[in-house]
Design a protein around this motif. Sequence first.
Motif, PDB file in Angstrom:
ATOM      1  N   CYS A   9       3.651  -8.527  -3.111  1.00 57.15           N
ATOM      2  CA  CYS A   9       3.292  -8.081  -1.759  1.00 57.15           C
ATOM      3  C   CYS A   9       4.116  -8.733  -0.647  1.00 57.15           C
ATOM      4  O   CYS A   9       3.808  -8.547   0.538  1.00 57.15           O
ATOM      5  CB  CYS A   9       1.799  -8.312  -1.505  1.00 57.15           C
ATOM      6  N   HIS A  28      -7.149  -7.678   2.025  1.00 57.68           N
ATOM      7  CA  HIS A  28      -7.231  -8.750   3.015  1.00 57.68           C
ATOM      8  C   HIS A  28      -7.955  -8.259   4.270  1.00 57.68           C
ATOM      9  O   HIS A  28      -8.900  -8.900   4.742  1.00 57.68           O
ATOM     10  CB  HIS A  28      -5.812  -9.215   3.356  1.00 57.68           C
ATOM     11  N   ASP A  40      -4.367  -4.153   4.569  1.00 59.93           N
ATOM     12  CA  ASP A  40      -3.429  -5.250   4.325  1.00 59.93           C
ATOM     13  C   ASP A  40      -3.741  -5.758   2.924  1.00 59.93           C
ATOM     14  O   ASP A  40      -4.814  -6.331   2.674  1.00 59.93           O
ATOM     15  CB  ASP A  40      -3.622  -6.370   5.349  1.00 59.93           C
ATOM     16  N   ARG A  42      -3.040  -8.251  -0.106  1.00 57.57           N
ATOM     17  CA  ARG A  42      -2.537  -9.627  -0.200  1.00 57.57           C
ATOM     18  C   ARG A  42      -2.488 -10.078  -1.652  1.00 57.57           C
ATOM     19  O   ARG A  42      -3.425  -9.837  -2.430  1.00 57.57           O
ATOM     20  CB  ARG A  42      -3.478 -10.552   0.556  1.00 57.57           C
ATOM     21  N   ILE A  47       1.794 -10.234   2.136  1.00 60.82           N
ATOM     22  CA  ILE A  47       0.950  -9.089   2.509  1.00 60.82           C
ATOM     23  C   ILE A  47       1.823  -7.855   2.669  1.00 60.82           C
ATOM     24  O   ILE A  47       2.923  -7.919   3.232  1.00 60.82           O
ATOM     25  CB  ILE A  47       0.192  -9.376   3.821  1.00 60.82           C
ATOM     26  N   GLN A  49       1.327  -3.693   3.948  1.00 66.28           N
ATOM     27  CA  GLN A  49       0.412  -2.720   4.536  1.00 66.28           C
ATOM     28  C   GLN A  49       0.414  -1.426   3.714  1.00 66.28           C
ATOM     29  O   GLN A  49       1.461  -0.887   3.373  1.00 66.28           O
ATOM     30  CB  GLN A  49       0.804  -2.404   5.980  1.00 66.28           C
TER      31      GLN A  49
END
Length: 600
Positions: A9, A28, A40, A42, A47, A49
């Motif tokens: 990620c 997240h 988001d 994680r 992270i 999107q």
Amino acid sequence: MHAYRTHNCAELRPDHVGQQVRVSGWVHKKRDHGDLVFIDLRDHYGITQIVTDVSGPVFAVIEKLKSESVVTITGTVTARSAEAVNPNLATGGIEIRATEAVVQSHAQELPMPVAGDAEYPEDIRLRYRFLDLRRDRLHANIMLRSKVITSLRNRMNAQGFTEFQTPILTASSPEGARDYLVPSRVHPGKFYALPQAPQMFKQLLMVAGFDRYFQIAPCFRDEDARADRSPGEFYQLDFEMSFVTQDDVFAAIEPVLHGVFEEFADWQGKGRSVSALPFRRIPYRESMLKYGNDKPDLRNPLLITDVSEQFRGSGFGRFASMVDEGSVVRAIPAPGTAEKSRKFFDDMNSWAQSEGFPGLGYATQKQGVFGGPIANNHGQDGMKAIADALGLGPDDGIFFAAGKEAQAAKLAGLARTRIGQELGLIDDSRFEFCWIVDFPMFEYDEDAKKIDFSHNPFSMPQGEMAALESMNPLDILAFQYDIVCNGVELSSGAIRNHRPEIMYKAFEIAGYSQADVDRDFAGMINAFKFGAPPHGGSAPGVDRIVMLLADEPNIREVITFPMNQKAEDLMMGAPNVATAKQLRELNIRTVEVAAPKPSA
């Protein structure tokens, strides 16, 4: 395509736009914009999107996801519009438009959120430490810890040290703290002890002929917790060297510590400097006088001065009589306090009283004129002489700590720190190292009314046997040293007493017979009788090193699964009651402690 991910990620960039990818992680944050849902996602690395619209094939799945559920997303990498680019995110230039979503694990309602920086009670954080460790700051701290340990290990190898492991189950030894005992099943009624430190084993390795040892060593002590000490267990960079002087030890470990602190000085953009090599050396007695303790924070420019003689026979009767009775007066400068109100000085006095001291005297100064009760009684000329001795300017105030030497030094040291903090004098952008050297070998124990060891009984006295036989024990110094950084003691160390006859004599002065030494330290004293090299070492605390580099005020913030202040593991439920079967196997009975009777 891999079952769970083609990329992590933190990996995807605008170069990947148009590619079919798969990522997995924890939810997240989720933002529902009605016709669009953003997630988001994680993982350990960062992270990414995720986006889907109401007509997308995975909208129904993503819309129902709760925070911290684990999901695998398959989709196409697309570029974010210019106004949607997130410069604070490594993947901030792209997003994944989801075409498939597989929920790997549904999360229940969280006892504490992972996203955000809100503080939560310690008992919740420790009970759900696995959630706490998902938070950015804690996750980064633990990764820093791993990198620091790797760096320490590499640097020790480069210095010619060899890594060895020493026993965890060993014999109890009187090293100053309480042991953790482990009952033996095969030897009923007998106990092992977890090592407070590998002290004896590392010295025995030197006796065995290994020249330079080190270990990232676990240590176990049944001690109370405090901000810079974890209860139960901790780790240290334990090392020992043969055929060395104190200077050789310093020359070996200074580049290791300096290098590690330089390597991580800019951790998370903090941009801190590290004191130059070689590290400054401060004799113990000088440290106690100038800084009020043996672990000075050299970022604080304030120095304590003894002004006892200035008050002998002076107009300030209280200090004069105390000096005549053998007490001392220590002065701590308060620079640039001319514009401070009287309340600032009175608050410092109240603070001292809250710390258990009778009080903290003071004198104000503005444009060279002194004020306050001490100045009114001691006189302007007398105060100017004190200010000149301290090198003060015309707008610098003074605080005074008076009492028996140990008490006055302690108060002056605490006041020096507090004044430095209150006046903003401590430079947080520096790591300042020093060695404290020349510790007294012995001290007088007022409670036991006897001479005892002051620091480490296995240290070589300076002057060796001649000093033990001819000097006042309280005047004998030892080859003992502490390494200190920013007011935190990282380690104690010493050149060891490797000669049995000197060891017997040192222990005799402290009230121990040869039989006591032979009984309590049999393994080491017997080994020394078969040829031991001069040797020495130290053991900087890994937890404290990481705490300083992470700029954390509490050591629990850099330990994966710490105990609370009561030495309890709230997550695993330890310590716990043993079963009757376990106790029978160990030939142990427990005694129930009676509850205290209520007071009348």
